[in-house]
Design an enzyme around this catalytic site. Structure first.
Site, mmCIF file in Angstrom:
data_model
loop_
_atom_site.group_PDB
_atom_site.id
_atom_site.type_symbol
_atom_site.label_atom_id
_atom_site.label_comp_id
_atom_site.label_asym_id
_atom_site.label_seq_id
_atom_site.Cartn_x
_atom_site.Cartn_y
_atom_site.Cartn_z
ATOM 1 C CE LYS A 15 -1.832 1.161 3.962
ATOM 2 N NZ LYS A 15 -1.241 2.488 4.313
ATOM 3 C CG ASP B 29 -3.480 0.027 8.090
ATOM 4 O OD1 ASP B 29 -3.901 -0.781 8.940
ATOM 5 O OD2 ASP B 29 -2.287 0.097 7.750
#
Length: 299
Positions: free
Chosen positions: A18, A146
């Site tokens: 990410k 997240d």
């Protein structure tokens, strides 16, 4: 028998890196969670999760960054397994989980959260639970802020803007597949330490995205920030010369991702990316210097 041979019904999923192209800290809630505005893409490089039905639960790890992975229940992969099993019921089959750990640990590219997200997706299929994305995201959010972002990355891969503590997700149009170099010199930064080192927590949000084409995206990124960068540099000053090195190798844009210390560099094309990756790897043996492409926006 290698870790990726199948002894029964099995699933293998990519847990993509990410990459926070931009990260604005806009406030902090009463419970201590920071409010963020983030522009995020996902790379075609990452860890891999392999899961198969088995006679008893097990968890194994291989790969270049396997040595730093906890094997007990504190691991996010096992927390994801247990959370989904609690939701689905005690009759779900035991599983053997293997993690191929290709991403550095505590490096700002979502490795552990992405591993947990890929685990949720794989087990949802293997156990035939048929839970929708919203339910999986809610389970993921209970494990980490997240996780919903990384769940989107593992499921779809498309760029997004994330707000709130990371759970408010919106697709972003116009972002092409970006030739991108990921670099880490072995520096590990714990996310809580970086947030504690922040000196300012009330900052302007992201401007409206203008990302049609790579040049436009890089121009947009110059109007944005990573508000965690000063705090990260105060803990790891070597980040700054690493960014300078990436720019010297011809990057269109370079920045630290997330809480660091991994930095990314966007290049004009694959050949420029490959050349820079080789030069940096040759000049800095032992560095994590991996060429990749991000997944593009939905057509």
């Amino acid at each position: 028998m290698t870790a990726f041979q199948n002894a029964g019904p099995s699933i293998t999923r990519l847990a993509p890196a990410k990459i926070n192209l931009a990260l604005h800290v806009t406030g902090r809630r009463d419970d201590g969670y920071h409010l963020l505005d983030m522009l995020v893409v996902f790379a075609d490089q990452g860890d891999r999760i392999h899961i198969e039905k088995a006679g008893s639960d097990s968890f194994t790890v291989s790969g270049p960054f396997a040595s730093g992975i906890p094997a007990g229940r504190g691991n996010l992969v096992l927390k994801a397994r247990d959370a989904l099993r609690q939701h689905g019921g005690p009759d779900l089959s035991p599983v053997a989980i293997h993690l191929e750990k290709n991403l550095p640990i505590a490096s700002g590219i979502g490795g552990g959260s992405s591993d947990a997200a890929a685990t949720l997706l794989a087990l949802n299929t293997l156990w035939q639970l048929d839970l929708d994305f919203e339910m999986l995201a809610a389970i993921g959010l209970s494990l980490g802020a997240d996780l919903p972002m990384c769940l989107h990355g593992a499921a779809h891969g498309t760029p997004l803007i994330a707000r709130g503590i990371g759970e408010e997700l919106n697709d972003v149009s116009g972002i092409a597949a970006l030739p991108m170099l990921l670099v880490n010199d072995g520096t590990a930064l714990a996310t809580p330490d970086v947030f504690r080192a922040l000196t300012r927590r009330e900052n302007a949000p992201l401007p409206p995205p203008a990302c049609e084409g790579t040049d436009a995206l890089c121009a947009y990124l110059r109007e944005t920030r990573n508000d965690l960068l000063p705090a990260a540099i105060s803990l790891a000053p070597q980040i700054e010369p690493k960014l300078a090195l990436l720019r010297a190798k011809g990057a269109l844009y370079a920045r630290m991702s997330g809480s660091g210390a991994t930095c990314f560099a966007i290049f004009s094309d694959k050949s420029a990316l490959t050349r820079a990756a080789k030069e940096i790897a040759d000049e800095n043996p032992g560095w994590f210097a991996v060429p990749s492409h991000s997944f593009p926006s939905r057509a």
